[in-house]
Design an enzyme around this catalytic site. Structure first.
Site: not given
Ligand code: NDP
Ligand code: 2IT
Length: 453
Positions: A128, A168
């Site tokens: 990561k 992420d």
């Molecule tokens: P995005 O940046 O697209 O969206 C994140 C969302 O969560 C936004 O709505 C944001 O609000 C909110 N958020 C983030 N940090 C905070 C915080 N500290 N407090 C409150 N709200 C928060 O990220 P993703 O959707 O990609 O990721 C969301 C989760 O999923 C994370 O935990 C990530 O690690 C996990 N994940 C993502 C993957 C991927 O492929 N993208 C794969 C597997 C897991 P705001 O915009 O207001 O900050």
């Molecule tokens: O938490 C996760 O699994 C991710 N943010 C996606 C990682 C990836 O390599 O697609």
């Protein structure tokens, strides 16, 4: 030595040697405690000192990122890439750009990624990275400058067979584009060094949708095992980013009713179901606050974070059958878990990484609510990233349907693996134990086979 004593020793080592890395300690504690039944059954893991080895990253790269803002001033951030474990494949895992990112955050995410990636059944190691850079309020030009400066430090450490970052929190298609462009400029190589790329230059169809869709497929598999399904279920989703949006989209396709979403400023509750078109427009096109949703001509409520009492989040106090925490770590507290139980919730399905606090998780498990751990339920994103790597290696592009079918199968297999493993260790349905043991066993056995490296 009894396994419980070894686990305590290794946790103490982490505490003493990683001060202030609370999130990493939390992730390690959850995984190590759940391994007890396996360690008691087979002494080889302790004989080969696997626990001591697996909690230390193979390599942590920390670098300064300096970039010019629009006012011509030099700005400084810190960049990280923690290459945690490459036993079963090249390092793989996302990059997070958020002001809260520290070494502890990246280590917790990288540690979780080892077991998640192993669970997919694909050959990918765990890593990561990220930065404490805050993309909010930055111009497009500033985002590009930052991404270029970040990649100028990182490019030497990554490669298609070495380490393949992805998105992420705060890193989506735009950032991957700027990072890829700079990698190509620095190396002269057009290669699949990042995933989540644009569809015209090596990206995979359905990668954008994969984490959210995969999370919903996982939930459906879990419910089916108990003679239930998503059809007609009222679902609370938190977050409104990549994972949340495509969770909501797929929930509709499965006949469920997603009634909420949230961001760092507040929560929307829309009893008739979230308007996905408006949500995408607000978040994906205008990058605006969810408050905009409240101005739509519909019967919904908006609760700003500042209006919500200490110790909980409005989103988990909305009555629902199923909860999909899909925003960030430690967003679901004990108080929230109690509200979910009181409102009749039957499943908490983690779309985010480690969104449930340890005491909330304990309450959920004791109260009989089904629980899908993130490292299993959100693995569809990284699995589809690996499908992108496969397509890049053969210079092919598969159709959306082809990728989606593979994603469904992978999620079904992850569920089966975690579920069967929970049965093997006499805790049927405890997918925390099932997923941790299944992921760990695969990596640990491979470490033993590869010797003292
Ligand atoms: P995005 O940046 O697209 O969206 C994140 C969302 O969560 C936004 O709505 C944001 O609000 C909110 N958020 C983030 N940090 C905070 C915080 N500290 N407090 C409150 N709200 C928060 O990220 P993703 O959707 O990609 O990721 C969301 C989760 O999923 C994370 O935990 C990530 O690690 C996990 N994940 C993502 C993957 C991927 O492929 N993208 C794969 C597997 C897991 P705001 O915009 O207001 O900050
Ligand atoms: O938490 C996760 O699994 C991710 N943010 C996606 C990682 C990836 O390599 O697609």
């Amino acid at each position: 030595m009894p396994s419980s004593q070894k686990i305590e020793e290794v946790l103490k080592y982490i505490k003493d040697n990683s001060p202030g890395q609370d999130e990493f300690y939390q992730a390690a504690q959850e995984v190590l405690y759940s391994l007890s039944p396996l360690l008691n059954q087979d002494p080889k893991y302790l004989e080969h000192n696997i626990l001591e080895r697996i909690v230390v990253p193979e390599r942590s790269i920390i670098f300064r990122v300096t970039w010019l803002d629009d006012a011509g001033k030099v700005q400084t951030n810190v960049g990280y890439r923690v290459q945690f474990n490459s036993t079963i494949g090249p390092y793989k895992g996302g990059l997070r750009f958020h002001p809260t990112v520290s070494l502890g955050t990246v280590k917790f995410l990288g540690f979780e990624q080892i077991f998640k990636n192993a669970l997919t059944g694909l050959q990918i190691g765990g890593a990561k990275g990220g930065s404490n850079f805050n993309p909010k309020g930055k111009s497009d030009n500033e985002i590009m400058k930052f991404c270029q400066a970040f990649m100028t430090e990182l490019y030497n450490h990554i490669g298609k067979h070495k380490d393949v970052p992805a998105g992420d929190i705060g890193v989506g298609a735009r950032e991957i584009g700027y990072l890829f462009g700079q990698y190509k400029r620095l190396t002269g190589e057009f290669e699949g060094v990042l995933t989540g790329k644009g569809l015209d230059w090596g990206g995979s169809k359905a990668r954008k949708e994969a984490t959210g869709y995969g999370s919903v497929y996982f939930a459906e598999n879990f419910l089916n095992a108990y003679g239930k399904s998503l059809k007609g279920k009222r679902c609370c989703v938190s977050g409104s980013g990549n994972v949340a949006i495509y969770t909501i989209e797929k929930l509709y396709e499965m006949g469920a009713i997603p009634v909420s979403c949230s961001d760092s400023k507040g929560t929307i509750y829309h009893e008739d179901g979230i308007d996905i078109k408006s949500l995408k427009s607000i978040k994906e096109i205008h990058h605006a606050s969810l408050e905009e949703y409240a101005y739509l001509d519909c019967a919904c409520t908006y609760t700003p974070v500042s209006k919500y009492p200490e110790g909980g989040h409005a989103v988990w106090h909305i009555p629902c059958d199923i909860a999909f925490p899909s925003a960030t770590q430690n967003e679901l507290t004990l108080n929230d878990a109690k509200a979910l139980k009181m409102n009749g919730c039957i499943l908490v399905n983690e779309g985010a990484n480690m969104p449930t606090m340890p005491d909330a998780l304990e309450f959920i498990q004791e109260s009989g609510i089904l629980f899908s751990p993130g490292k299993a339920a959100n693995a569809g994103g990284v699995a589809t990233s690996q499908l992108e790597m496969s397509q890049n290696a053969s210079m092919a592009q598969w159709s959306f349907e082809e990728v989606d079918i593979k994603l469904r199968t992978i999620m079904q297999n992850i569920f089966k693996t975690a579920y069967e493993t929970s049965k093997e260790f006499d805790c049927e349905g405890d997918l925390v134990t099932g997923a941790n043991i299944a992921g760990f066993r695969k990596v640990a056995n491979s470490m033993i086979e590869q010797g003292a490296v």
